[in-house]
Design a protein around this motif. Structure first.
Motif, PDB file in Angstrom:
ATOM      1  N   SER A  80       0.852  -1.185   0.000  1.00 30.38           N
ATOM      2  CA  SER A  80       0.000   0.000   0.000  1.00 30.38           C
ATOM      3  C   SER A  80       0.892   1.241   0.000  1.00 30.38           C
ATOM      4  O   SER A  80       1.763   1.376   0.860  1.00 30.38           O
TER       5      SER A  80
ATOM      6  N   PRO B  97      -6.932   2.842   4.754  1.00 29.42           N
ATOM      7  CA  PRO B  97      -7.601   4.062   4.248  1.00 29.42           C
ATOM      8  C   PRO B  97      -9.099   4.033   4.534  1.00 29.42           C
ATOM      9  O   PRO B  97      -9.688   5.049   4.912  1.00 29.42           O
TER      10      PRO B  97
ATOM     11  N   ASP C   2       1.010   5.156   0.521  1.00 30.35           N
ATOM     12  CA  ASP C   2       0.157   6.131   1.186  1.00 30.35           C
ATOM     13  C   ASP C   2       0.891   7.429   1.479  1.00 30.35           C
ATOM     14  O   ASP C   2       2.094   7.403   1.766  1.00 30.35           O
TER      15      ASP C   2
ATOM     16  N   LEU D 130       1.637   9.983  -5.766  1.00 28.76           N
ATOM     17  CA  LEU D 130       0.704  10.501  -4.752  1.00 28.76           C
ATOM     18  C   LEU D 130       0.807  12.014  -4.625  1.00 28.76           C
ATOM     19  O   LEU D 130      -0.195  12.704  -4.472  1.00 28.76           O
TER      20      LEU D 130
ATOM     21  N   ASN E 235      -7.618  -0.926   0.619  1.00 26.05           N
ATOM     22  CA  ASN E 235      -8.415   0.252   0.282  1.00 26.05           C
ATOM     23  C   ASN E 235      -9.548   0.378   1.308  1.00 26.05           C
ATOM     24  O   ASN E 235      -9.277   0.558   2.487  1.00 26.05           O
TER      25      ASN E 235
ATOM     26  N   ALA F  21      -7.792   7.172  -1.921  1.00 27.84           N
ATOM     27  CA  ALA F  21      -8.229   6.015  -1.154  1.00 27.84           C
ATOM     28  C   ALA F  21      -9.172   6.425  -0.029  1.00 27.84           C
ATOM     29  O   ALA F  21     -10.245   5.849   0.148  1.00 27.84           O
TER      30      ALA F  21
ATOM     31  N   ASN G 293      -7.902  16.060   3.525  1.00 27.02           N
ATOM     32  CA  ASN G 293      -6.738  15.234   3.212  1.00 27.02           C
ATOM     33  C   ASN G 293      -5.588  16.040   2.636  1.00 27.02           C
ATOM     34  O   ASN G 293      -4.517  15.477   2.402  1.00 27.02           O
TER      35      ASN G 293
ATOM     36  N   LYS H 179      -6.926   4.339  -5.069  1.00 29.17           N
ATOM     37  CA  LYS H 179      -5.935   3.898  -4.085  1.00 29.17           C
ATOM     38  C   LYS H 179      -4.687   3.382  -4.783  1.00 29.17           C
ATOM     39  O   LYS H 179      -4.759   2.457  -5.596  1.00 29.17           O
TER      40      LYS H 179
END
Lengths: 341, 341
Positions: free
Chosen positions: A47, A135, A49, A325, A130, A163, A227, A333
């Protein structure tokens, strides 16, 4: 197994601003045999992130920084390919803190890795990183516990196609709210409205977010799930209602700053509106993850809840993939596929 | 009465930065006779408060701006010198929205002025603009309702020697907290520690607030009552504990900015610490003011609760007196004495 090689990304230097290729060391080490109580895990997916950027910095945070020369921290899904523990059997799939590497070996009950079994028949494996993973839990508990949305209220979420954002918006819809996303680009905006059922989406690349909020939130903003931080947070602060709740989940616009973080200049709107801004860290809700998973899995089965993943292949692409990202290039995601089985 | 003159300060221009003498018009108008249901009030004291700076600006806030050419809004204490209402008798003292003028005439039940009787025997009149008035109610309800301090927790308050700060600290002490003030100058710091019983006070003019917090809050900060904003808010954000509560009451350091407000760059500490930042406006607690007054009056009678006022004389000094707030020159609740009876 001891003749197998384990390729790993280790932190070589603490990045200043956006991580550079030289901030990583791509190393190979032989894997070791496992002992009683241990498992051997082959990484399937990792993942990727925004939080990972924070782990690369020095200083006190909600989790200790990754040390220089340490394998980069990452959650992911792996397959048990050897086991000397009754807890997991060969062929099981597990979710946990594997790290950016091809294999993981250690005690089945390792507290840091914190592996738990996932069922590939109940949902495709990427879903467990996800909506059914961190997330999703962040979105679900952040929105419901901190945001406390009521039916009929207006919920705004930034990073709407990401995500966390995808899940925030869909959970808010399930709870009867008007949901307005903020995302970058027409394609992402169309996706959250047409595929996920958001009421509207503001394309921050196409025009003024402030005007977009005015047009799409005629009754103001009751809950904002943030976010991204930066200018978008400031824009939303000008449109909040009395007793509004702002959930501070992240600030991706600020993570690679080489100058100080831009604080929200409009924070006095909290005073005028008796509003609240509150941080959320998902780990606080660990004892209730199963409740979030159960409710969202039910919605998925009913067909009223969807998620989208953006899967990049190959461990060696990790440094470039991570940057997607921060450049807003992922659509859904972001997941790194390390092995096909 | 119609031959009496009423001197008034009216808003001449919306200030840019610190209010200038030319932002005011000092006018005189004849007073009118009162009609049935009306009262005639002679201003005794006016409360000078940081919030007044905000009322001079255009734009949506928790209360409408003072209009150009309108008498400047101010709360205060007056004496009834004529009454055609059964609600008040000649000789009564009232608290309410008198405005920056020598006389007020209008309906006894005017919703904007909102006059209520105060008892000069129960407490000296200036106390009704301090702990027993708006600043006291702001402190009392802001701290207890939004801050929710628990015994043993550390409460920090900025503007500690000011009207709100004095009460915040003493209420927190009554509730069993460790109380650390932040104020400008040794005299103010000595006062809040030696006279009001705070545990410590950081002199922001004498050194680093960050170091002061480190030294005086060994267990971190659980509740921060912010009257000042700016750098001090940012410094406190670096020292907050998990689940800390920050009460946003004001931001006096920012009210006269000609550049944008400085947002709190360290606001992501809210995320790391799952902490909360929330605004307070005193009017929301109007139906419970009597409870706050009763509890603080009891403490005053017991001798465990003190307040200090800084009284400046003469209506004509209003423009200069108001500036004392922004220059940190007042020592205690700033009050303008307009008449001696």
């Amino acid at each position: 197994m001891s003749t197998m090689a384990n390729r790993q990304f280790r932190l070589a230097a603490r990045p200043i601003g956006m991580p550079k290729p030289t901030d990583w060391k791509f190393t190979t080490e032989p894997v070791r045999d496992i002992e009683d109580g241990e498992i051997f895990v082959k990484t399937q997916y990792l993942s990727l992130d925004p939080a990972m950027r924070g782990w690369m910095n020095e200083g006190k945070s909600y989790i200790r920084p990754v040390a220089i020369d340490e394998v980069m921290r990452a959650g992911g899904i792996g397959k048990i390919i050897a086991s000397k523990s009754p807890k997991f059997a060969v062929g099981d799939y597990v979710s946990g803190g594997i790290g950016v590497q091809e294999y993981w070996a250690g005690p089945a009950d390792d507290k840091t890795a914190n592996f738990y079994k996932v069922d590939p028949k109940a949902a495709p494996l990427p879903k467990y990183m996800n909506a059914l993973g961190m997330p999703g839990m962040t979105a679900y508990f952040g929105l419901l516990e901190v945001g406390q949305p009521k039916a009929g209220e207006t919920v705004v979420v930034s990073g709407a196609a990401g995500a966390v954002g995808q899940t925030v918006g869909q959970v808010a819809k399930q709870k009867g709210c008007r949901v307005v996303g903020i995302a970058g680009g027409k394609e992402k905006c169309d996706f959250v409205v047409n595929e996920l059922g958001f009421d509207a989406c503001i394309d921050y690349k196409a025009g003024s977010v402030k005007e977009g909020l005015k047009a799409n939130c005629p009754k103001g903003v009751d809950v904002y799930f943030d976010n991204v931080g930066g200018d978008i947070l400031d824009d939303v602060l000008t449109r909040i209602n009395m007793k509004a709740r702002i959930i501070i989940c992240g600030a991706i616009s600020q993570y690679n700053n080489t100058t100080p973080v831009k604080g929200p200049a409009n924070y006095l709107s909290l005073l005028v509106n008796r509003a609240r801004m509150e941080g959320i860290v998902v780990f606080d809700y660990a004892d209730r993850y199963h409740l979030g998973v159960a409710e969202m899995a039910k919605w998925m089965q009913e067909g009223s809840f969807k998620t989208r993943e953006d899967i990049v292949e190959g461990l060696e692409t990790f440094p470039q993939a991570l940057l997607m990202l921060f450049e807003g290039k992922n659509f859904g995601k972001l997941i790194l596929q390390v092995a096909k089985d």
